[in-house]
Structure formats: structure tokens, C-alpha cells
Design a protein around this motif. Structure first.
Motif, PDB file in Angstrom:
ATOM      1  N   VAL A   3       0.904   1.258   5.564  1.00  0.00           N
ATOM      2  CA  VAL A   3       0.181   2.529   5.532  1.00  0.00           C
ATOM      3  C   VAL A   3       0.923   3.577   6.357  1.00  0.00           C
ATOM      4  N   LEU A   4       1.335   3.198   7.568  1.00  0.00           N
ATOM      5  CA  LEU A   4       1.988   4.156   8.457  1.00  0.00           C
ATOM      6  C   LEU A   4       3.291   4.654   7.857  1.00  0.00           C
ATOM      7  N   MET A   5       4.108   3.715   7.387  1.00  0.00           N
ATOM      8  CA  MET A   5       5.408   4.086   6.838  1.00  0.00           C
ATOM      9  C   MET A   5       5.248   4.994   5.624  1.00  0.00           C
ATOM     10  N   ILE A  46       2.614   6.843   4.731  1.00  0.00           N
ATOM     11  CA  ILE A  46       2.073   8.158   5.110  1.00  0.00           C
ATOM     12  C   ILE A  46       3.202   8.993   5.702  1.00  0.00           C
ATOM     13  N   LEU A  78      -1.028  -2.360   8.003  1.00  0.00           N
ATOM     14  CA  LEU A  78      -0.990  -1.174   8.870  1.00  0.00           C
ATOM     15  C   LEU A  78       0.386  -0.532   8.819  1.00  0.00           C
ATOM     16  N   ASP A  79       1.446  -1.362   8.933  1.00  0.00           N
ATOM     17  CA  ASP A  79       2.798  -0.822   8.894  1.00  0.00           C
ATOM     18  C   ASP A  79       3.083  -0.160   7.558  1.00  0.00           C
ATOM     19  N   VAL A 101       0.861  -1.166   0.000  1.00  0.00           N
ATOM     20  CA  VAL A 101       0.000   0.000   0.000  1.00  0.00           C
ATOM     21  C   VAL A 101       0.902   1.222   0.000  1.00  0.00           C
TER      22      VAL A 101
END
Lengths: 292, 325
Positions: free
Chosen positions: A100-102, A104, A97-98, A39
Motif C-alpha cells: 500500500v505504501l509503495m 501510494i 502495508l508495504d 495491492v
């Protein structure tokens, strides 16, 4: 009849050229998502950087517009290989999730850096004179730039089609998108394919950011502003569905342009609304379940 | 073993410290109120994202729905605050009841995109519906009766802070109950392997929907508290920044433990407060660096680090104890 025709041709021309730029921005995302299931929300950052680099080449070195766009695509493509090695390889196995976070996080860092280096305002840049002037299409006069973008887009789509359908690289890529482990089992170096596809996608985004700067103005918040449209294209096209992505991008461009032209009050929200409805209708992309 | 149970010894001191803030920092209570609101919002996101694994980038939808519902109730003449908060929470849960069944059909990336675009859609809607939301000016004519008819709202935000803290306490205990129940266990099972849970006969979709509804309820309560304590609702309650802020708070503290939501909200809001004078673009460096940092340190955020440190020291103490018979 006359105003209707004028409106329709305006929507077609502006919508399609806008859609073509959207296609350039998002095709890389369609590809990397289909191939790596990463992602990559930071994809829009490559487009922004591409635009900034191209405008920099034009304004400081006096490079011609198209040459600057090509050079910037090349630079960003090569640079993205480095980033892929440094950052993305560790994300391939990470949770969504990781990822997406990274990504972003990378987007925030890019926006903050663009502001730090180039300031918070829209970058002043001008199209060359030959693109600014009007072009008489027989039924109406239009800006040459729009026609040029459409022509360029059609050429690019043809090239990509040849690349994906008619070359070894394309065949391997399609194999890996369809079934990664099976492709690896037949001896395809999927890792190398990842890197190449990633660089190609980033270069295309950079090219789109450069070619489209007169439509999507360059500013530090660029990645945030246009990420949504890219995600809409990717999500409606379906992961890895390259053929659909061009059509969907043009559709999104035309719907958005038509909505802003016909219903200025509603503006951006029509395209979001259409997306929500279409997604509820087909959650896995418009063409899910059909043979690609 | 349930990870939550490893931290009960610190929970009582935490709430005592939260109460003591009233005495120790009497002039910073509006900041403390804002922190408590965001902590409750982060707890709500942890229920959806950390416990049930619903990867949403649009949770501001329910925060904003709660805020607007509370403001609308107050402008309609419903001045009693506590019931206003409860009704606003229910309104947010109802919205989740409508949107949830559609949203929860997708997973992973499509889910992220749908929640993101739905959030943007709501934000645009709020901007356009300026008759109801006040557009860019927001709503500021929120008039409330005293809390429980006794405690008057004060300039120093003391009543506001204790009022929000009470809701945070109740909301947190409720969330803890959900997580500790067999339903909570099933949710964590679904988060880790939805297919296997379906094979085991768990009603995956209805479990997810229930988790989503409870999460939206708490988010709506947090939004309502924000509207009531600041007496203002702007369209930014629905913005994507709000969704990302709460996500950063949660992952900074650590997902899935509920405590992480509290820790993350406190740390993030304090850093943000200290950097309030900064150019907002420079603040993005901090958020970006925090996100990269959180992914790099791996699972658990700050709470995870603390847990690893305590476990390591416990091991060394254990080893030393064995060394000396």
C-alpha cells in the motif's frame, strides 16, 4: 411517461458507457490482484498516463483518436513491463502495508510529475468531429461518442472473453488465479504470466484512460479521483473474478449516473453508500463462494 | 523481549525537551501545538495499525468525528474544554463501536478498501450536511472557557501547547500500558498470525474491536484538541489526505513501537512547515519519495534505523572491550 422514458434512456446510455470505461480501467486491477495479490493502488496512474500520452499523440502528431488510444495502450503496456521489473517484483513478497505504501508513493510521484510536465489544469483535448455529432437512435438523439464507447466495450469484452476462455494463455492465467503453487507445479511459468498479465492490465487501463478522457477529464489528480471507483469495482467483483468485473463496472456506472441524475444533491455519495451496504452484506465480493 | 523496553532511557529527556519548547521557541508554539496533535493522532493509528495490524486507510473518520463533536459541544454551550475533549473522544469511540464490528470482519485488501470508502463517504456526508458542518466554510464559532477555569487561552498558543502536550503525555502513557499488557501481547500475536491466535483460544474479534475502540478514542481526542486549539473545524479533518498524512507520519517514524509515531509526526510536520510555501503538487514529490524510501529501508522507519545504529555501535563497543582484556 415521456419524461420518464427520456430519463431512463439517458441513465442507461450514459451509465453503461461510463461503466464500460470503468471496466477498462479496473479489469487490470482485478487480474493482477487475483493473480499476484498485490495491492496496486498505482494502477490508476497507468490510466492517467495512458490518457495523457494519447492526447499528446493527437495534439502534437495529429494522430486519429482511436489510433492514438491504441498506440498509447501499447506504449504504456510496454513501459509497465519495465516498472514491473524494477518495482513490483520486490513487492510480491512484501507485506500488504508495504504494498500500500509503495504504490501510494508511486501515485503521489505520478501526480506530481504530471503537474510538473503538463501543468495543474485539465488537459485541453477534443473528440474528433464524427464522435461529437448526434446519432439518431430512432427514439432519441444521442452523442455518437457514448454509443461508440459502448460498442467498443462490448467488442473488448468479447475479445477478453476469447482470450481468457479460449487460449492457452487464458487457461494458464485462470489456473494461476485459482491456485498459484499448483499451477507452478504443473510447469506453468507463473512469473512470466505475472509480467504479461501486468502489462495487459496496464495497457487496458491506459486504453480506458485514453478512450474515456471526455468522460473522466485528464488532470494531475486523476489517479486519486478515480482510484476509489476502481477499488469499488474490484472489491465488489471479488479478486480475480474477471467475469463479474464487467457486470459490476457497468452496475457501478449506472448507479452513479442514476444517482447524479435523479438526486443531484446527493451526488457521488449514493455510490459510496451502495458500496458500503453491499460490502457489509458480502465482504468478499458479490459472487464470493460461487463457482466462477 | 519487548522492543519498547529498549527505549525508556530516552523517554524522560524527550518529555523534558517537549516542555522546554515553551521557553526555547516561544514564537512557534502554534506549530508545536499542531505537531503534538498529530503526534497523538499518529499514536492512535499505531495502536490500530502497528500493534493490532488493522490496515486502515480511513482513520481520519475518528479524528474528524472527535473534531466535530468538540465543535458541536462548544456551540451548544458546553464551554468547559477538558470534559469536551473527553466527551468527543467517547463519541469517536462510540462511532467505532458501531462501524468496527462490520469493518473488522474483513482483512487485508478488502479492509483497506472498506476503510477508504467509509472515509470518503463520511467526507462527502460532511460536505453535504452543511447545516451542521458549515460545508466549505467550516465551523469557526468555537468559544471555550479557560482550561481548568484558571488558564486563559492565549494568542501565543502557550496554554494551547501545554494543554495538548498534557493530553499527548496521558494518551501516550495509556497506549504504552495497553501495548505492555498481556492484551497488547495478544494483539501483536493476532497481527502476526490471527489463525494461530484463534487456535490458542484468544478471542480474536473482540480483541481487535477493543484495540480499534481505544485507537478511535485517542484519534477522537486528537481531533477534539485540533478543533479546540485552532478554534476551527473544516471538512478537511475527514478528508483522505488527513488519513494518508497520519499514515505517512507513522510509517516514517516506524510502526509498532509508539515512539515512531512521535518521531514521525515531528519530522513530517517540520518538513511540511519548511515546505509550506511550496506548490502543493511539489509537496507530493516529497510524500511520494518518503513512502518509497520508507518501504526501501525496511521495517521500523526512522526509529528502526536509529535502533539498528545503536545496536551496531553497541556491538562494536562490545567487540573492542573483548579485544582488550
Amino acid at each position: 411517461m415521456e419524461p420518464f422514458f427520456a430519463g431512463a434512456s439517458f441513465i442507461a446510455l450514459y451509465g453503461i458507457s461510463y461503466g464500460i470505461v470503468l471496466f477498462m480501467l479496473s479489469v487490470g486491477l482485478v487480474l493482477t490482484l487475483g493473480l499476484m495479490r498485490v495491492v496496486n493502488l498505482a494502477h490508476a496512474a497507468f490510466a492517467a498516463i495512458g490518457g495523457y500520452v494519447a492526447v499528446g499523440l493527437m495534439n502534437t502528431l495529429g494522430m486519429p483518436f482511436v489510433a492514438a488510444a491504441l498506440a498509447s495502450a501499447l506504449l504504456v503496456g510496454v513501459g509497465s513491463l519495465l516498472i514491473e521489473r524494477l518495482v513490483y517484483t520486490s513487492l510480491y513478497q512484501a507485506s500488504e502495508l508495504d504494498q500500500v505504501l509503495m504504490t501510494i508513493g508511486l501515485m503521489f510521484l505520478t501526480t506530481a510529475s504530471l503537474n510538473l510536465v503538463f501543468g495543474p489544469d485539465v488537459v485541453p483535448a477534443r473528440l474528433p468531429a464524427w464522435l461529437m455529432q448526434g446519432l439518431d437512435l430512432g427514439f432519441r438523439k444521442v452523442q455518437t461518442y457514448r454509443v461508440f464507447v459502448i460498442a467498443l466495450g462490448l467488442a473488448l469484452i468479447t475479445l477478453l472473453w476469447l482470450l481468457f476462455e479460449r487460449t492457452q494463455f487464458g487457461a494458464r492465467l485462470r489456473a494461476a488465479v485459482d491456485n498459484r503453487s499448483m499451477a507452478a507445479a504443473t510447469g506453468i511459468d507463473v512469473r512470466r504470466l505475472y509480467s504479461l498479465a501486468f502489462a495487459l492490465g496496464s495497457a487496458l487501463a491506459a486504453f480506458g484512460g485514453a478512450i474515456g478522457f471526455a468522460m473522466l477529464p485528464l488532470e494531475p489528480l486523476y489517479p486519486f479521483k478515480y482510484l476509489t471507483l476502481m477499488l469499488i469495482v474490484v472489491s465488489l467483483a471479488g479478486m480475480g473474478n474477471l467475469r463479474a468485473s464487467a457486470g459490476v463496472a457497468v452496475l457501478v456506472g449506472v448507479v452513479d449516473t442514476a444517482a447524479r441524475y435523479l438526486l443531484p444533491v446527493a451526488g457521488a455519495f449514493v455510490v459510496y453508500g451502495v458500496f458500503v451496504v453491499l460490502t457489509l452484506w458480502r465482504p468478499n465480493g458479490l459472487f464470493a463462494g460461487r463457482v466462477r | 523481549m519487548n522492543r519498547l523496553l529498549q527505549w525508556p532511557s530516552l523517554e524522560a529527556p524527550f518529555w523534558v525537551a517537549a516542555l522546554a519548547v515553551v521557553v526555547i521557541f516561544p514564537s512557534d508554539l502554534s506549530l508545536a501545538t499542531a505537531i503534538a496533535v498529530m503526534a497523538l493522532f499518529a499514536v492512535s493509528l499505531d495502536l490500530a495499525l502497528g500493534i493490532a495490524g488493522i490496515l486502515t486507510l480511513g482513520h481520519a473518520l475518528y479524528f474528524g468525528a472527535g473534531a466535530y463533536a468538540a465543535a458541536a459541544l462548544a456551540t451548544l454551550g458546553w464551554a468547559e474544554p477538558v470534559s469536551g475533549v473527553v466527551l468527543a473522544g467517547i463519541a469517536a469511540a462510540l462511532l467505532a463501536g458501531v462501524a468496527g464490528p462490520f469493518i473488522l470482519r474483513s482483512r487485508g485488501l478488502p479492509l483497506i478498501m472498506v476503510t477508504l470508502v467509509l472515509g470518503l463517504f463520511a467526507f462527502e456526508l460532511a460536505n453535504k450536511a452543511s447545516d451542521f458542518t458549515g460545508g466549505d466554510n467550516g465551523l469557526s464559532d468555537i468559544v471555550l472557557a479557560p482550561v481548568l477555569g484558571v488558564f486563559h487561552w492565549s494568542v501565543y498558543a502557550r496554554v494551547e501547547y501545554l494543554y495538548v502536550l498534557a493530553f499527548l503525555f496521558v494518551g501516550f502513557q495509556g497506549a504504552k500500558r495497553i501495548v505492555g499488557s498481556s492484551f497488547g501481547l495478544a494483539l501483536r500475536g493476532i497481527r502476526d498470525n490471527p489463525v494461530r491466535m484463534a487456535y490458542l483460544g484468544a478471542p480474536v474479534q473482540s480483541h481487535l474491536l477493543r484495540a480499534y475502540l481505544s485507537s478511535a478514542l485517542l484519534a477522537g481526542v486528537a481531533g477534539a484538541l485540533s478543533a479546540q486549539t485552532t478554534r476551527f473545524v473544516g471538512t478537511d479533518v475527514l478528508s483522505i489526505n488527513t488519513s494518508i498524512d497520519v499514515l505517512v507520519m507513522l510509517v516514517l517514524g516506524g510502526t509498532g513501537s509508539l515512539y515512531g509515531a512521535l518521531v514521525g509526526a515531528i519530522v513530517y510536520m517540520l518538513v511540511h512547515h519548511l515546505a509550506a510555501e511550496w506548490n502543493p503538487y511539489h509537496w507530493m514529490f516529497i510524500i511520494g519519495a518518503l513512502l518509497v524510501f520508507v518501504v526501501r529501508i525496511g521495517e521500523g522507519g526512522l526509529v528502526g534505523i536509529a535502533r539498528r545504529i545503536t545496536e551496531r555501535s553497541r556491538q562494536t563497543i562490545g567487540r573492542r572491550a573483548k579485544g582488550r582484556p
